[in-house]
Design a protein around this motif. Sequence first.
Motif, PDB file in Angstrom:
ATOM      1  N   ASP A 287       0.841  -1.206   0.000  1.00 42.66           N
ATOM      2  CA  ASP A 287       0.000   0.000   0.000  1.00 42.66           C
ATOM      3  C   ASP A 287       0.875   1.256   0.000  1.00 42.66           C
ATOM      4  O   ASP A 287       2.100   1.201   0.191  1.00 42.66           O
ATOM      5  CB  ASP A 287      -0.992  -0.006   1.165  1.00 42.66           C
ATOM      6  CG  ASP A 287      -0.332  -0.008   2.535  1.00 42.66           C
ATOM      7  OD1 ASP A 287       0.744   0.593   2.691  1.00 42.66           O
ATOM      8  OD2 ASP A 287      -0.906  -0.612   3.469  1.00 42.66           O
ATOM      9  N   ALA A 288       0.246   2.397  -0.230  1.00 42.27           N
ATOM     10  CA  ALA A 288       0.982   3.654  -0.397  1.00 42.27           C
ATOM     11  C   ALA A 288       1.743   4.039   0.864  1.00 42.27           C
ATOM     12  O   ALA A 288       2.887   4.506   0.796  1.00 42.27           O
ATOM     13  CB  ALA A 288       0.014   4.770  -0.808  1.00 42.27           C
ATOM     14  N   ALA A 289       1.123   3.840   2.030  1.00 48.79           N
ATOM     15  CA  ALA A 289       1.785   4.217   3.284  1.00 48.79           C
ATOM     16  C   ALA A 289       3.042   3.385   3.509  1.00 48.79           C
ATOM     17  O   ALA A 289       4.080   3.906   3.945  1.00 48.79           O
ATOM     18  CB  ALA A 289       0.813   4.048   4.449  1.00 48.79           C
ATOM     19  N   THR A 290       2.961   2.096   3.192  1.00 50.25           N
ATOM     20  CA  THR A 290       4.133   1.225   3.351  1.00 50.25           C
ATOM     21  C   THR A 290       5.223   1.608   2.358  1.00 50.25           C
ATOM     22  O   THR A 290       6.409   1.662   2.715  1.00 50.25           O
ATOM     23  CB  THR A 290       3.728  -0.247   3.169  1.00 50.25           C
ATOM     24  OG1 THR A 290       2.747  -0.586   4.146  1.00 50.25           O
ATOM     25  CG2 THR A 290       4.930  -1.167   3.305  1.00 50.25           C
TER      26      THR A 290
ATOM     27  N   GLY B 251      10.812   1.012  -9.421  1.00 46.74           N
ATOM     28  CA  GLY B 251      11.132   1.487 -10.757  1.00 46.74           C
ATOM     29  C   GLY B 251      12.636   1.479 -10.986  1.00 46.74           C
ATOM     30  O   GLY B 251      13.428   1.149 -10.100  1.00 46.74           O
ATOM     31  N   GLU B 252      13.044   1.846 -12.191  1.00 44.12           N
ATOM     32  CA  GLU B 252      14.468   1.924 -12.515  1.00 44.12           C
ATOM     33  C   GLU B 252      15.195   2.897 -11.596  1.00 44.12           C
ATOM     34  O   GLU B 252      16.403   2.764 -11.364  1.00 44.12           O
ATOM     35  CB  GLU B 252      14.653   2.354 -13.979  1.00 44.12           C
ATOM     36  CG  GLU B 252      14.248   1.296 -15.001  1.00 44.12           C
ATOM     37  CD  GLU B 252      15.227   0.138 -15.038  1.00 44.12           C
ATOM     38  OE1 GLU B 252      16.373   0.308 -14.579  1.00 44.12           O
ATOM     39  OE2 GLU B 252      14.852  -0.948 -15.529  1.00 44.12           O
ATOM     40  N   ASP B 253      14.461   3.868 -11.046  1.00 47.06           N
ATOM     41  CA  ASP B 253      15.056   4.853 -10.149  1.00 47.06           C
ATOM     42  C   ASP B 253      15.212   4.334  -8.725  1.00 47.06           C
ATOM     43  O   ASP B 253      15.704   5.048  -7.845  1.00 47.06           O
ATOM     44  CB  ASP B 253      14.225   6.135 -10.141  1.00 47.06           C
ATOM     45  CG  ASP B 253      12.752   5.886  -9.789  1.00 47.06           C
ATOM     46  OD1 ASP B 253      12.399   4.722  -9.470  1.00 47.06           O
ATOM     47  OD2 ASP B 253      11.960   6.844  -9.849  1.00 47.06           O
ATOM     48  N   GLY B 254      14.787   3.094  -8.472  1.00 43.40           N
ATOM     49  CA  GLY B 254      14.896   2.533  -7.137  1.00 43.40           C
ATOM     50  C   GLY B 254      13.766   2.912  -6.203  1.00 43.40           C
ATOM     51  O   GLY B 254      13.723   2.460  -5.061  1.00 43.40           O
ATOM     52  N   ILE B 255      12.838   3.749  -6.660  1.00 38.26           N
ATOM     53  CA  ILE B 255      11.701   4.156  -5.835  1.00 38.26           C
ATOM     54  C   ILE B 255      10.657   3.036  -5.827  1.00 38.26           C
ATOM     55  O   ILE B 255      10.279   2.513  -6.886  1.00 38.26           O
ATOM     56  CB  ILE B 255      11.070   5.459  -6.356  1.00 38.26           C
ATOM     57  CG1 ILE B 255      12.109   6.584  -6.369  1.00 38.26           C
ATOM     58  CG2 ILE B 255       9.863   5.849  -5.508  1.00 38.26           C
ATOM     59  CD1 ILE B 255      12.665   6.947  -5.015  1.00 38.26           C
ATOM     60  N   ILE B 256      10.212   2.672  -4.632  1.00 37.86           N
ATOM     61  CA  ILE B 256       9.166   1.650  -4.487  1.00 37.86           C
ATOM     62  C   ILE B 256       7.811   2.331  -4.542  1.00 37.86           C
ATOM     63  O   ILE B 256       7.549   3.280  -3.799  1.00 37.86           O
ATOM     64  CB  ILE B 256       9.340   0.890  -3.153  1.00 37.86           C
ATOM     65  CG1 ILE B 256      10.694   0.164  -3.138  1.00 37.86           C
ATOM     66  CG2 ILE B 256       8.196  -0.101  -2.945  1.00 37.86           C
ATOM     67  CD1 ILE B 256      11.109  -0.338  -1.766  1.00 37.86           C
ATOM     68  N   ARG B 257       6.961   1.845  -5.426  1.00 37.29           N
ATOM     69  CA  ARG B 257       5.642   2.437  -5.616  1.00 37.29           C
ATOM     70  C   ARG B 257       4.556   1.482  -5.139  1.00 37.29           C
ATOM     71  O   ARG B 257       4.785   0.269  -5.066  1.00 37.29           O
ATOM     72  CB  ARG B 257       5.454   2.802  -7.086  1.00 37.29           C
ATOM     73  CG  ARG B 257       6.409   3.929  -7.522  1.00 37.29           C
ATOM     74  CD  ARG B 257       6.425   4.171  -9.020  1.00 37.29           C
ATOM     75  NE  ARG B 257       7.238   5.347  -9.336  1.00 37.29           N
ATOM     76  CZ  ARG B 257       8.569   5.349  -9.421  1.00 37.29           C
ATOM     77  NH1 ARG B 257       9.242   4.230  -9.219  1.00 37.29           N
ATOM     78  NH2 ARG B 257       9.231   6.468  -9.699  1.00 37.29           N
TER      79      ARG B 257
END
Length: 341
Positions: A231-234, A264-270
């Motif tokens: 989820d978004a909060a996690t 993503g490729e940027d390492g950000i978890i969505r």
Amino acid sequence: MRVDLFDFDLPAERIALRPARPRDAARLLVVDEGGMADHVVAELPAMLRPGDMLVFNDTRVIPAQLEGLRGEARIGATLHKRTGLRTWQAFLRNARRVRVGETIDFGHGVSATALDKAADGSVLLAFDGDEPVELLLERAGRMPLPPYIAQKRATDAADAEDYQTMFADAPGAVAAPTAALHFTPQLLAALDAAGIAHATLTLHVGAGTFLPVKAEDTDDHRMHAEWGRIDAATADRLNAVRSGGGRLIAVGTTSLRLLESAAGEDGIIRPFEGDTSIFITPGYRFRAIDGLMTNFHLPRSTLFMLVSALMGRERMQAAYAHAIESGYRFYSYGDSSLLMP
């Protein structure tokens, strides 16, 4: 890559049939840039740093193993993946005795009709009636121990607790996220006191996790799909740890696979919700995680390929050789490793 590169010999006596007691008394092989060191799971707080975060899978194993009759033929069913409110993909024992449109009687007022047969050999089952399927499984099902344990002993009452993690909350798995079986409330309190946080996500582990790799080359293996959610909060909490200089350590390959699917490729978890069939082999560039705690896996398995991708194949072959020589216990009820590339 050739699948036989991920083979190794495992003596049968190294396969654990019962978990360590207490859970955090299991052995822990730490593999990092400094080499290998033998510890126990209870020492984990000293292996990590304040600001790190452990990521657990909160899926709950359901009684997904069923025994029934189609006419006079005995049919075994292991539910694999939910596809609808009343439908599940299942692997059947004696599947050739079941044709599309026929009904299997599992006793206890529970029956299901075969709707379709898939290319992977599984059968789509629709449970009859209008009672929630969860209630039907509680009546007729039993805990689905992995085949390498079930072949050696029968499921018993102890498994109902032993094969469930302390984080189990979201029903839907047909196999446990076994790395988390080693955790206890006392260990979690010690981690909290050491400044090591934790978070949970959900990946419903399917029976496909035990399917052997039959292809000779990894490029020809078709990975099974499993449903997961972050989820978004996690996702925000996970990203904040890394941006603050902490490390994300996945507890189990299921947590790792979902984190990598959501990044993503940027390492950000969505935020993520849906199926993932990610197949991680050497050459993969990890984006979301900084380490992995995981049990010891089967030879030639997709999970041994995954840890080889994280740490290097030769290093993991050496680590497994050390574990075998040193008496570590393997597989679901076995000991653990902490892999820090």
